[in-house]
Design a protein around this motif. Structure first.
Motif, short mmCIF file in Angstrom:
data_model
loop_
_atom_site.label_atom_id
_atom_site.label_comp_id
_atom_site.label_asym_id
_atom_site.label_seq_id
_atom_site.Cartn_x
_atom_site.Cartn_y
_atom_site.Cartn_z
N GLU A 150 1.07 -1.14 -0.15
CA GLU A 150 -0.01 -0.01 0.14
C GLU A 150 0.90 1.22 -0.14
O GLU A 150 0.43 2.28 0.56
CB GLU A 150 -1.00 0.12 1.15
CG GLU A 150 -2.05 -1.08 1.08
CD GLU A 150 -3.00 -1.10 2.36
OE1 GLU A 150 -2.63 -0.21 3.06
OE2 GLU A 150 -3.58 -2.03 2.44
N GLN A 151 1.97 1.06 -0.47
CA GLN A 151 2.85 2.39 -0.37
C GLN A 151 3.36 2.68 -1.91
O GLN A 151 3.04 1.92 -2.74
CB GLN A 151 4.18 2.04 0.29
CG GLN A 151 4.02 1.50 1.78
CD GLN A 151 3.21 2.45 2.58
OE1 GLN A 151 3.18 3.72 2.43
NE2 GLN A 151 2.25 2.08 3.31
N THR A 152 3.61 3.95 -2.18
CA THR A 152 4.18 4.38 -3.40
C THR A 152 5.58 4.90 -3.47
O THR A 152 6.01 5.56 -2.37
CB THR A 152 2.98 5.43 -3.86
OG1 THR A 152 3.21 6.39 -2.90
CG2 THR A 152 1.45 4.91 -4.21
N ILE A 153 6.04 5.14 -4.60
CA ILE A 153 7.42 5.82 -4.99
C ILE A 153 6.71 7.14 -5.28
O ILE A 153 5.73 7.32 -6.12
CB ILE A 153 8.19 5.26 -6.22
CG1 ILE A 153 9.34 6.04 -6.25
CG2 ILE A 153 7.34 5.00 -7.27
CD1 ILE A 153 10.19 5.30 -7.40
N SER A 154 7.23 8.25 -4.77
CA SER A 154 6.73 9.60 -4.92
C SER A 154 6.85 10.16 -6.43
O SER A 154 7.93 9.63 -7.14
CB SER A 154 7.12 10.48 -3.82
OG SER A 154 7.24 9.95 -2.51
N LYS A 155 6.00 11.00 -6.61
CA LYS A 155 6.10 11.62 -7.96
C LYS A 155 7.24 12.43 -8.09
O LYS A 155 7.61 13.02 -7.16
CB LYS A 155 4.85 12.75 -8.04
CG LYS A 155 4.42 12.99 -9.21
CD LYS A 155 3.32 13.97 -9.01
CE LYS A 155 2.90 15.00 -10.09
NZ LYS A 155 1.67 15.39 -10.16
N PRO A 156 7.98 12.20 -9.21
CA PRO A 156 9.51 12.82 -9.46
C PRO A 156 9.30 14.31 -9.29
O PRO A 156 10.26 14.77 -8.67
CB PRO A 156 9.86 12.74 -10.75
CG PRO A 156 9.00 11.25 -11.18
CD PRO A 156 7.91 11.39 -10.47
#
Ligand code: SAH
Length: 232
Positions: free
Chosen positions: A68-74
């Motif tokens: 449920e986690q994300t790599i943040s938007k560049p």
């Protein structure tokens, strides 16, 4: 999660070209901080996401990294990192480096890799063990120097290596933990997403520690995953 070897489908033999297009877009959006742009040009973001998502790795979007986690938007990561350089302390250093950095929320390790290129030491804390381990594999695969990954609840910071010139959080809570403020060096800067009571959303909060106290300023509206307690 898929295999990570070889060039991902659709990215061609050399991902440097797609990366430089991403860097040009970040620059057009107003981030002109060279050490930040230079780090974005170097770190292969596609190796930090599932191979099925690799073709989207250089789009300006957050992507799922599991649990449920994300790599943040560049563009948001670039904005945060540029804010870290925008202090008298960092300008005085003048070496394009941030000094000792504490990152809360290692996730897949992408931002830790960027930070390693622009600082002397990075400590990065993650509360989800599978992601902590995934980040370790990702960083080992590309040979990232002077990053220490810590498994734990980042709300207590990481006292053994304090104080830090920079503290940056990739997860947002209702209030800034006292430990972060205590572990920030005088002259240092903290950047973290925080709940904004006036809008019900999140904003980027910047805290500068000065000899006589802390100065807080509020920046862009953002949308980060929640800062949670304990470890899993
Ligand atoms: N910097 C990461 C972003 C990951 S998303 C990257 O480049 O991929 C934010 C991360 O913060 C998640 O992995 C989440 O598990 C973690 N997190 C949330 N609360 C935390 C806490 N109290 N301590 C440490 N990590 C935390």
């Amino acid at each position: 999660m898929g295999a990570r070897t070889g060039a991902p489908a659709g990215l061609g033999m050399d991902s440097a070209a797609v990366r430089s297009r991403m860097v040009a877009r970040i620059r057009r959006e107003g981030v002109t901080c060279e050490p930040v742009l230079c780090a974005f040009a170097q770190v292969p973001r596609h190796l930090f996401v599932d191979s099925a998502l690799a073709t989207q790795a250089y789009e300006d979007t957050s992507l799922p990294i599991g649990w449920e986690q994300t790599i943040s938007k560049p563009s948001v990561v670039a904005r945060m990192l540029a804010l870290l350089f925008d202090t008298p302390h960092a300008r005085q250093r003048g070496d394009g480096r941030l000094g000792r950095v504490l990152e809360i929320g290692t996730g897949c390790g992408y931002q830790a890799a960027l930070l390693s290129l622009m600082s002397t030491r990075v400590i990065s804390v993650e509360r989800l063990r599978p992601l902590h381990e995934r980040a370790r594999e990702n960083l080992a695969a590309i040979g990232v120097p002077h990053v220490r990954l810590v498994f734990g609840d980042g709300r207590v910071g990481h006292a053994p290596n304090a104080p830090y010139d920079v503290i940056v959080s990739a997860a947002g809570g209702d209030a800034l933990p006292d430990a972060w403020l205590e572990q920030l060096a005088v002259g240092g800067r903290l950047v973290a997403p925080m709940h904004d009571a006036s809008t019900g959303g999140q904003v980027l909060m910047v805290v500068d520690r000065q000899a006589d106290g802390y100065r807080r300023t509020v920046h862009d509206a953002v949308h980060f995953v929640p800062l949670k307690s304990g470890t899993v």
